[in-house]
Each structure stands twice: as C-alpha cells, then as structure tokens.
Design an enzyme around this catalytic site. Structure first.
Site, short mmCIF file in Angstrom:
data_model
loop_
_atom_site.label_atom_id
_atom_site.label_comp_id
_atom_site.label_asym_id
_atom_site.label_seq_id
_atom_site.Cartn_x
_atom_site.Cartn_y
_atom_site.Cartn_z
N GLU A 103 0.20 -1.26 0.48
CA GLU A 103 0.22 0.14 0.45
C GLU A 103 0.31 1.54 -0.09
OE1 GLU A 103 -2.78 0.16 -0.87
OE2 GLU A 103 -4.30 -1.73 0.66
N CYS A 128 -3.30 9.18 2.16
CA CYS A 128 -2.09 8.55 1.39
C CYS A 128 -3.80 8.78 0.15
CB CYS A 128 -2.21 6.79 1.43
SG CYS A 128 -3.31 5.87 1.78
P1 NAD Z 1 9.75 6.85 4.72
O1 NAD Z 1 10.16 6.96 2.90
O2 NAD Z 1 11.24 7.54 4.72
O3 NAD Z 1 9.28 6.20 5.49
C1 NAD Z 1 7.87 5.81 5.17
C2 NAD Z 1 7.91 4.50 6.14
O4 NAD Z 1 8.10 3.38 6.10
C3 NAD Z 1 7.53 5.10 7.65
O5 NAD Z 1 6.77 4.32 8.31
C4 NAD Z 1 9.13 4.26 7.80
O6 NAD Z 1 9.44 3.64 9.32
C5 NAD Z 1 9.02 3.29 7.20
N1 NAD Z 1 10.23 2.13 6.72
C6 NAD Z 1 11.20 2.99 5.89
N2 NAD Z 1 12.33 2.80 5.91
C7 NAD Z 1 11.78 1.35 5.93
C8 NAD Z 1 12.68 0.18 5.80
N3 NAD Z 1 13.70 0.33 4.96
N4 NAD Z 1 11.95 -0.92 5.60
C9 NAD Z 1 10.51 -0.74 6.77
N5 NAD Z 1 10.14 0.20 6.82
C10 NAD Z 1 10.73 1.06 6.38
O7 NAD Z 1 8.93 7.99 4.34
P2 NAD Z 1 8.78 9.35 5.60
O8 NAD Z 1 9.39 10.43 5.54
O9 NAD Z 1 8.03 8.69 6.93
O10 NAD Z 1 7.09 9.37 4.62
C11 NAD Z 1 7.16 10.49 3.61
C12 NAD Z 1 6.56 9.83 2.78
O11 NAD Z 1 5.96 8.80 3.28
C13 NAD Z 1 4.47 10.56 2.46
O12 NAD Z 1 5.96 11.61 1.25
C14 NAD Z 1 4.82 9.48 1.46
O13 NAD Z 1 4.67 9.53 0.39
C15 NAD Z 1 4.83 7.72 2.43
N6 NAD Z 1 3.99 7.89 3.74
C16 NAD Z 1 2.69 6.89 2.59
C17 NAD Z 1 1.75 6.65 3.71
C18 NAD Z 1 0.91 5.93 3.42
O14 NAD Z 1 -0.07 5.31 3.92
N7 NAD Z 1 0.76 4.52 2.38
C19 NAD Z 1 2.24 6.66 5.31
C20 NAD Z 1 3.27 7.01 5.31
C21 NAD Z 1 4.03 7.60 5.00
#
Ligand code: NAD
Length: 475
Positions: free
Chosen positions: A249, A283
């Site tokens: 997702e 999202c």
């Molecule tokens: P990010 O890409 O750093 O992290 C997104 C999520 O993934 C976080 O919960 C983080 O803990 C987790 N994550 C990161 N690296 C991981 C890994 N290697 N293994 C497992 N989990 C990992 O981004 P962010 O700064 O936290 O959020 C920014 C972007 O993330 C937003 O612009 C949005 O696009 C996306 N996001 C999407 C949703 C959603 O509901 N689809 C939710 C949160 C963030």
C-alpha cells in the site's frame, strides 16, 4: 497521560533494559514524550520463533473461536477509545476528534475481519469423472511480517493484524517508531482479549534493519507494507528474493476532477474538509484539483475560505481543526514544494509557510497557476497544500489525471449520470470516489495500481490476502 512503550514478544511485554532506544516526540511541541526500546537481533529471532509456534496454535483454533477473541479485542478497544485517542494525538498530532474516529474505525475493522474469518469459504468443483471429488480450500499463509507508518497509527496496523489473525496467521508487526504508543495500546487489546502467546508480536527498531531481518527469514511467508513508493520497492524486492507473497500500500497523488455542472460550493466544502484531514498526511488525500473553467472561480473562493477558517493548534486543545505535521521532514518537504511552485509562476492564495515557533505546524495552503510539471503536481505532497488548476474538456482532464505513475485514489464531482459513469471508467486508479469521498471502509477493498502498489486490504480481499488456495483432487 501518555503510555509505557514496550516491545511485545511471545506474549510478554519487554521494556528497554539493555536495549538501544529512541525518543518519541510530540509534534505539537517538539517535546519528548517517552523513550522507545529497539528490538535486538535476539529479540527479532525470538519473535520469529514465537510467531512460528503461535501459528501452529492459532491455525488449529476454529474460525469460530478466533472470531470470539477478535471481537473481544474490538470491544476492549472501544472501551478504551478516549485513552487511546489521547495517546495518538500526543504522538501524531491529529486533532482529538480525528483520533477518536480512527480508534472507533479500527475497532470496526477488527469486527469485520472477525466475521469474515468465519466465511473463508472454499468450493467444490464438479470432477470430470464420477469418482473424483475436487476441493478448493483457503488456508492461512503462515507467519506474516507487517510494516505500518505513522499517519494512521492504529488503522493501518489493524488492517494487517486483523486480516492476518482472522485468516489464522500469526504476525510480527513493526509499527512506526514515530507513533508507537497507539500500536502498543492496540496490541494490548488483543493481549487482554486472550490471544494465545506468539500469535501477535510487536517490535520497533531501525526500520531497514528490522525489515531485512524479518523478510530475510524463512519463517516469514508474507509481508504487508504501507508507506512510500521507494521503500515499498525495496521491500518488494526483498520479498521477491524469497518468493514471498506481498501486499504493498504505497503513496499516491489523487486527482480531483470538478466538472462544470457540479455545485462548486458544496463540492469545495466536501473536498476541502477531506483535503485538510490529518493535515493532508493521508495516502488517499485529494492532492491535485482540476476544476472546469465555468465553476473555477466560485470553487476556488469557497475552498480558500475553508482553508482560512481552519484552526491550527495542539490536537488536544478544544476547537483545533488541524494539528501539526508529524515530523520535521514534512515541513522541509512543504517548503520545497511551495518554493518550487513560486519559482514556476504559482500564486499562493493562502498559507504557504510555517506557523508558530514550536512544533511542526504548516499553514493550510492553496496554490493556483502551477504548471503540470511542477513538484506539487507530480510528487505526493503528503501535507496541507492544495494546487487548484483549470481544465477545458473531458479528454484533456482525463489525460492529465492519468499522467502520473501513481494510481491509488481519484475523485470526481458532476451532476450528470453519463459523466459520472464515464469518469469512473476513465480514471486509472485503485479507488475512485464519484460524488463521494467514502472510499475507505472496513467492508470494501482498499489498494492501488501502478506504482501505488498491489493487493488490497479491507473487504473480502483483505482476508484473502492472508490465505493460500489449495486444490485437492480426491479419488
Ligand atoms: P519514508 O519513506 O522514510 O518512510 C515511510 C514509512 O516506511 C515509515 O513508516 C518508515 O518507518 C518506513 N520505512 C522506511 N524505511 C523502511 C525500511 N527499509 N523497512 C521498513 N520500513 C521502512 O518516508 P517518511 O518521511 O516517513 O514519509 C514520507 C513519505 O512516505 C510520504 O511522502 C508518503 O509518500 C509516504 N507515506 C505513505 C504512507 C501511506 O499511507 N501510504 C504513510 C506514511 C508515509
């Protein structure tokens, strides 16, 4: 008033003793709420072992009895709504009424999955010969690893936990380190409801280390991730190495198409409220607004009025209608988007900058006159910024709406039944709201296409995601 942050492994709550830890902050104040223990490699191995044993116990439990435990957990969560919602607002920032609604929605998802688990029907297929009985069965996949983000601290974890448990799987959940308290409270409801040990485990740590360890283990048979597209691609790659099932997702960039025959004021009220929910960190948040020329000015005026009337503040304060962003990264992202828009001739109609001198607040923002190739029109903003642009014809707007690599959610407003049908068919998206924003319910499938991911959570599909099909030909 906050909560005791612990890991939950093999039915046991584990504190920080001897473990690395990180601070959890309140985004409205920037102040430390608590210290979060990180799971060690030994903790993760113990969780894997516990989940494997827990799976053996849980799959042997009847669907009827599994449903009883799930329903009890949902009831406990409802009883604890006020407390869990306070924990959520403190660590995530969303206004208290939004947290409360999320907790209630979380309990509803558990109830739905509890019932669906009792309907994991198979089928009997007539054989080609009289002596053959052909059975198609659904079996639980096995041990699941779930990874959930910080924007919906109970709703996103529960889609994974409830789906897995209802299907008879066990699960190790790595919830977001920014919002761990809500996940702890959610897991506590399952513990108190009598879930056998090892069936549900909760860990935290350095995300990349935890995901690599869990997905790399032979014990894990399925992964489910909610988060950004880049991380989703990384985890999908790890899953593919072990040929593991995966539900992804990921992010989106939802177009909103407002046709000239729609009521501009009514539409603006509906969609602006949806846009600024959770400060736009959703999202399926509407993120690109295409409005047909005839109603553009009226729509923009009303939408802007709505944005200006939003009361920014600490989510626990009465009257707050929008809280802070969840972390400083989002503030930087908003500034980059706004600066890019300005440099390309975009006009900031309202907002456009940080708010206050503590916490991570950003003003509800409306931008016009931005070109289609600007940052705000091409990258998921994940914040309270709304670009509103004009369109002329149906074909023009469909092409622009479908032009990005994302396909999670899309919205359209029209009073013409013919246009409603045509736009519902034309938008390339996993979910489409036509004269409606109700696209996320326990009963309906939730998921994207294109780079927004694959698989569905919610609906009957949300249960099937945790089952394997087995065909038995019995002579
Ligand atoms: P990010 O890409 O750093 O992290 C997104 C999520 O993934 C976080 O919960 C983080 O803990 C987790 N994550 C990161 N690296 C991981 C890994 N290697 N293994 C497992 N989990 C990992 O981004 P962010 O700064 O936290 O959020 C920014 C972007 O993330 C937003 O612009 C949005 O696009 C996306 N996001 C999407 C949703 C959603 O509901 N689809 C939710 C949160 C963030």
């Amino acid at each position: 008033m906050y909560t005791d942050l612990q890991l939950y492994i093999d039915g046991e709550w584990l504190n920080g003793a001897g473990r690395k830890s990180e601070e959890v902050l309140n985004p409205a104040t920037g102040k430390v709420l608590a210290s979060l223990p990180h799971a060690t490699q030994a903790d993760l191995d113990r969780a894997l072992d516990a989940a494997e044993k827990g799976f053996a116990v849980w799959r042997a439990t009847s669907a009827y009895d599994r449903a009883k435990v799930l329903r009890k957990a949902a009831d406990l969560l409802r009883e604890r709504t006020e407390h869990v919602a306070k924990v959520m607002t403190q660590e995530q920032g969303k206004p208290f009424p939004e947290s409360r609604a999320e907790v209630i929605g979380t309990a509803d998802i558990i109830d739905w999955m509890a019932e669906e688990g009792r309907r994991a029907y198979g089928r009997i297929v007539p054989g080609r010969s009289k002596n053959i009985r052909q059975l198609v069965l659904q079996e639980p996949v096995g041990v699941v690893a779930g990874f959930s983000p910080w924007n919906f601290p109970t709703l996103t974890p529960v889609r994974k936990v409830a789906g897995a448990l209802a299907a008879g799987c066990s699960i190790i959940l790595k919830a977001a380190e920014e919002t761990p308290g809500s996940a702890v409270e959610l897991v506590r409801c399952f513990h108190d409801a009598g879930l056998p040990k090892g069936v549900l485990n909760l860990v935290f740590g350095v995300p990349a280390d935890v995901s690599q360890h869990l997905i790399g283990s032979d014990v894990v048979k399925k992964i489910s991730f909610t988060g950004s597209v880049p991380v989703g691609k990384l985890l999908a790659g790890l899953a593919a190495k072990g040929m593991k099932k995966a539900t992804m997702e990921l992010g989106g960039h939802s177009p909103v198409v407002v046709f000239g025959d729609a009521d501009p004021e009514k539409t603006a009220d509906t969609i602006a409220a949806f846009k600024y929910r959770n400060a736009g960190q959703v999202c399926i948040s509407p993120t690109r607004f295409y409005v047909q020329e005839g109603v553009y000015d009226r729509f923009l005026t009303r939408f802007t009025e709505y944005a200006r009337n939003i009361k920014l503040g600490d989510g626990l304060e009465k009257g707050t209608t929008m809280g802070p962003l969840a972390n400083p990264r989002r503030l930087d992202a908003m500034e980059a988007i706004v600066n890019d828009a300005k440099s390309r001739g975009g006009k900031i109609v309202t907002g456009g900058k940080r708010h206050g001198n503590q916490g991570y607040f950003f003003e509800p923002t409306v931008i016009t006159d931005v070109p289609d190739d600007s940052k705000i029109m091409t990258e998921e903003p994940f914040g309270p910024v709304a670009p509103i642009v004009r369109f002329k014809t149906f074909d023009d707007v469909v092409e622009r709406a479908n032009s990005l690599p994302f396909g999670l959610a899309a919205y359209a407003f029209t009073t013409s039944t013919q246009t409603a049908t045509m736009i519902g068919d034309a938008l390339q998206s996993g979910m489409v709201g036509v004269n409606s924003v109700a696209i996320s319910t326990p009963e309906t499938p939730f998921g994207g296409i294109k780079e927004s991911g694959y698989g569905s959570e919610g609906g009957i599909e949300g249960l099937e995601a945790y089952t394997n099909r087995k065909f038995i030909s019995q002579g």
